[in-house]
Design a protein around this motif. Structure first.
Motif, mmCIF file in Angstrom:
data_model
loop_
_atom_site.group_PDB
_atom_site.id
_atom_site.type_symbol
_atom_site.label_atom_id
_atom_site.label_comp_id
_atom_site.label_asym_id
_atom_site.label_seq_id
_atom_site.Cartn_x
_atom_site.Cartn_y
_atom_site.Cartn_z
ATOM 1 N N PHE A 264 0.929 -1.162 0.142
ATOM 2 C CA PHE A 264 -0.047 -0.209 -0.065
ATOM 3 C C PHE A 264 0.825 1.179 -0.011
ATOM 4 O O PHE A 264 0.571 2.133 -0.653
ATOM 5 N N VAL A 265 1.849 1.162 0.644
ATOM 6 C CA VAL A 265 2.716 2.459 1.055
ATOM 7 C C VAL A 265 3.440 2.761 -0.508
ATOM 8 O O VAL A 265 3.514 3.733 -0.875
ATOM 9 N N ILE A 266 3.975 1.518 -1.063
ATOM 10 C CA ILE A 266 4.728 1.653 -2.456
ATOM 11 C C ILE A 266 3.803 2.061 -3.496
ATOM 12 O O ILE A 266 4.041 3.184 -4.144
ATOM 13 N N PHE A 267 2.641 1.566 -3.721
ATOM 14 C CA PHE A 267 1.582 1.830 -4.872
ATOM 15 C C PHE A 267 0.944 2.965 -4.667
ATOM 16 O O PHE A 267 0.438 3.656 -5.806
ATOM 17 N N SER A 268 0.756 3.658 -3.338
ATOM 18 C CA SER A 268 -0.182 4.672 -3.259
ATOM 19 C C SER A 268 0.923 6.061 -3.937
ATOM 20 O O SER A 268 0.224 6.617 -4.542
ATOM 21 N N ILE A 269 2.259 5.809 -3.347
ATOM 22 C CA ILE A 269 3.239 6.795 -4.045
ATOM 23 C C ILE A 269 3.440 6.487 -5.690
ATOM 24 O O ILE A 269 3.318 7.647 -6.505
#
Length: 640
Positions: A336-341
């Motif tokens: 979630f952290v990676i793909f939100s950015i």
């Protein structure tokens, strides 16, 4: 009284057991059980959770990937994790010493050491690159923001425009450049400032794996810093590393949470999360099995080593579930952290998320750093991100180095080597640094990827499979189940018994087949590795596996016996010193017999257990050494 009981539980003792500060005063123990859990979490949760799992989940579609991923966790990941923890904790020995259980298979321990050596060398080089980016982020303007630097080419196309637009707002920059950037993307593959910074400045990459070029002194300095940090944190073994992990194992979660909160508040973040979770079935089962196996760190020797410093009655069954689930939950959270950015970046460029998604070094040092340049106060977010990568890497590196040091100290076993364990730690760190120097040259990315793809691939699967077979079938599953019961106070649950004997070995074998079927010669962008370099890669992979048959042959040849069958039998039998390390825990069949004591003088229950185990051992030996050529064969065993 209640306070003492609580302290006992915290230190991993069963309720009612007297609490001691260091059960094994000669070898040492963890200060408390929290230190062991945090160290194991730091070992299992590494760079792969951030840069491999999210990409695999995206490639296979979140819903499609999560189901088989959880299935593999339950049937393979947790059982193997529990097996290795119980193995090391029962004997209080590292990855070499535990093979007193069946000395002929000590080559498995040497194979684990070889794998840990390879991984430790190149893993610290990746950490040093994170250190370098961390230091380069200590500026008002990230150096990979614009295309007006000496290392940039005419093909560079920045998402932030040129340096002359520095005073413009992010909104104005986005509005004026979206059309132009989209046109560039549509016409040809875009080369970003972060990619050119990575390739042309940080790597200054050479044209061939054999062309080492020059040593990059800033990278060499960061490598020295990385090894010094690892050594200082392990200077007193688990006594010092156990304190450091309170920070290194927990702070990454704080950083992940900060980045997550920032990420989901950005425009386009929801698009990235949709790409991350949208099902699209593919070779999902193989990817899920491989990711579970490699991400938990099985067969590296680290789990056995860390568990060997536990107190004898620690509930490692509980720990294995906590650590395995935490590892997998971290992977999902990191996605979630990676793909939100990345979703925000794709929205900014007006391109699909698939064009900015990446994995491995490409995600950590190209895609994500570029996305960070779009955020206000980008150096702050960059510092947090690379500091998180450093801590994730160090958590794994601590255990890799401790695995090697513990194996050496346990194998030599003299009072001097135990008292001077710090000297051994320093020696291993210095050798690791020297072996890593070539990986700071201009050809380092070629060698890093070669080691990553071959040094710890199918060899880990083979090592883990042989370990399961040895413990369950050569030593004997009934004896091992009783060992675990003596240690924990309860037998392994039926589910784990079935997994250890049947399901997990089958899954491991399927992973091996999947790895072989999916094999493709390694490439880096458009560079095709020459045949001689692939030969080196396969040599690295085989160097750990070949330890197993070589040591088995050596052990059979040096074991007492007039015939091959007798020597094979003696080589397979557990060493007389196998069992709990401390005399107070050596009960039942491990209890020493006084000179005047006979089997008949033992209590009735204990006597019956010993007779039953002796009968099982005779049956297993007779069924193991079948065949006219003397080779092992357990297929005819009706009760393996």
């Amino acid at each position: 009284m209640e306070e003492k009981q609580f302290s006992g539980i915290l230190n991993g003792a069963v309720p009612g057991e007297a609490v001691k500060r260091d059960e094994n005063s000669r070898r040492g123990n963890w200060g408390n059980q929290i230190e062991f859990v945090l160290t194991s979490v730091g070992y299992a949760v590494g760079l792969g959770n951030v840069w491999r799992f999210p990409y695999l989940c995206y490639r296979n579609g979140g819903g499609a990937f999560m189901f088989p991923y959880l299935i593999m966790l339950v049937f393979c990941g947790i059982p193997l994790f529990f097996l290795e923890l119980s193995f090391g904790q029962f004997a209080s020995l590292g990855c070499l010493g535990v093979w007193k259980i069946s000395p002929m298979f000590k080559g498995v321990g040497y194979g684990m050491m070889v794998v840990s050596t390879y991984i430790g060398i190149y893993y610290n080089v990746v950490i040093c690159l994170a250190f370098y980016y961390f230091f380069m982020s200590m500026t008002n303007l990230l150096p990979w923001t614009y295309c007006n630097n000496p290392w940039n080419t005419a093909d560079c196309s920045g998402v932030m425009g040129s340096g002359s637009q520095l005073n413009g707002s992010l909104m104005n920059t986005t509005t004026s450049l979206v059309a132009g950037v989209s046109e560039v993307v549509n016409q040809s593959k875009r080369t970003s400032p972060s990619e050119e910074y990575w390739k042309n400045y940080v790597l200054n990459i050479s044209d061939d794996i054999g062309n080492f070029g020059e040593i990059r002194l800033p990278i060499l300095g960061c490598l020295a810093i990385a090894w010094v940090v690892v050594f200082l944190c392990l200077i007193r073994g688990v006594k010092s590393s156990g304190k450091v992990v309170y920070f290194t194992a927990t702070f990454p979660y704080l950083v992940l949470t900060i980045l997550f909160i920032r990420g989901i508040t950005l425009d386009g973040a929801i698009n990235g999360i949709k790409y991350y979770l949208t099902p699209q079935w593919g070779k999902v089962w193989g990817d899920a099995a491989s990711q579970i196996f490699y991400s938990l760190g099985c067969a590296w020797g680290g789990l056995i080593t860390m568990a060997s410093y536990n107190k004898f009655h620690n509930n490692c069954f509980r720990d294995s579930i906590i650590i395995s689930v935490t590892n997998c939950a971290t992977s999902v959270y990191a996605g979630f952290v990676i793909f939100s950015i990345l979703g925000f970046m794709a929205n900014h460029l007006n391109v699909p998320v698939s064009e900015v998604a990446d994995h491995g070094p490409g995600l950590a040092f190209v895609a994500y750093p570029e996305a960070l340049t779009l955020l206000p106060i980008s150096p702050l977010w960059s510092l947090l991100f690379f500091f998180m990568l450093i801590l994730l890497g160090l958590g794994t590196q601590f255990c890799l180095l401790e695995t090697l040091v513990t194996a050496i100290v346990d194998e030599i076993g003299t009072d001097w080597i135990i008292r001077n364990k710090t000297v051994v730690t320093l020696s291993v760190a210095v050798v690791g640094f020297l072996l890593g120097v070539p990986l700071t040259s201009q050809a380092r990315i070629y060698w890093l990827l070669l080691m990553d793809n071959y040094a710890a691939s199918f060899s880990l699967v083979i090592i883990s499979c042989i370990m399961c077979i040895c413990v369950m079938y050569i030593y004997g599953h009934q004896k091992y189940f009783k060992d675990v019961e003596m240690m924990l106070g309860f037998p392994p649950p039926l589910f784990f018994k079935v997994c250890w004997r049947f399901i997990s070995p089958v899954i491991i074998f399927c992973i091996l087949v999947f790895t072989v079927i999916q094999y493709k010669p390694i490439e880096y962008n458009n560079y095709v590795y020459p045949g001689w370099s692939l030969a080196i890669g396969f040599s690295m992979a085989l160097s750990s596996v070949i330890c197993i048959p070589i040591y088995a042959i050596y052990k059979i040849c040096t074991s007492p016996g007039a015939t091959f069958r007798e020597r094979l039998k003696n080589a397979c039998q557990a060493d007389p010193s196998w069992g709990p390390a401390l005399q107070e825990h050596r009960t039942g069949r491990y209890a020493p017999m006084a000179p005047e004591e006979t089997l008949e003088s033992r209590p009735l229950k204990e006597k019956e257990e010993l007779k039953e185990e002796e009968k099982e051992r005779r049956d297993e030996i007779s069924l193991t050494v079948q065949g006219s050529n003397g080779s092992t064969n357990t297929h005819n065993n009706p009760n393996p």
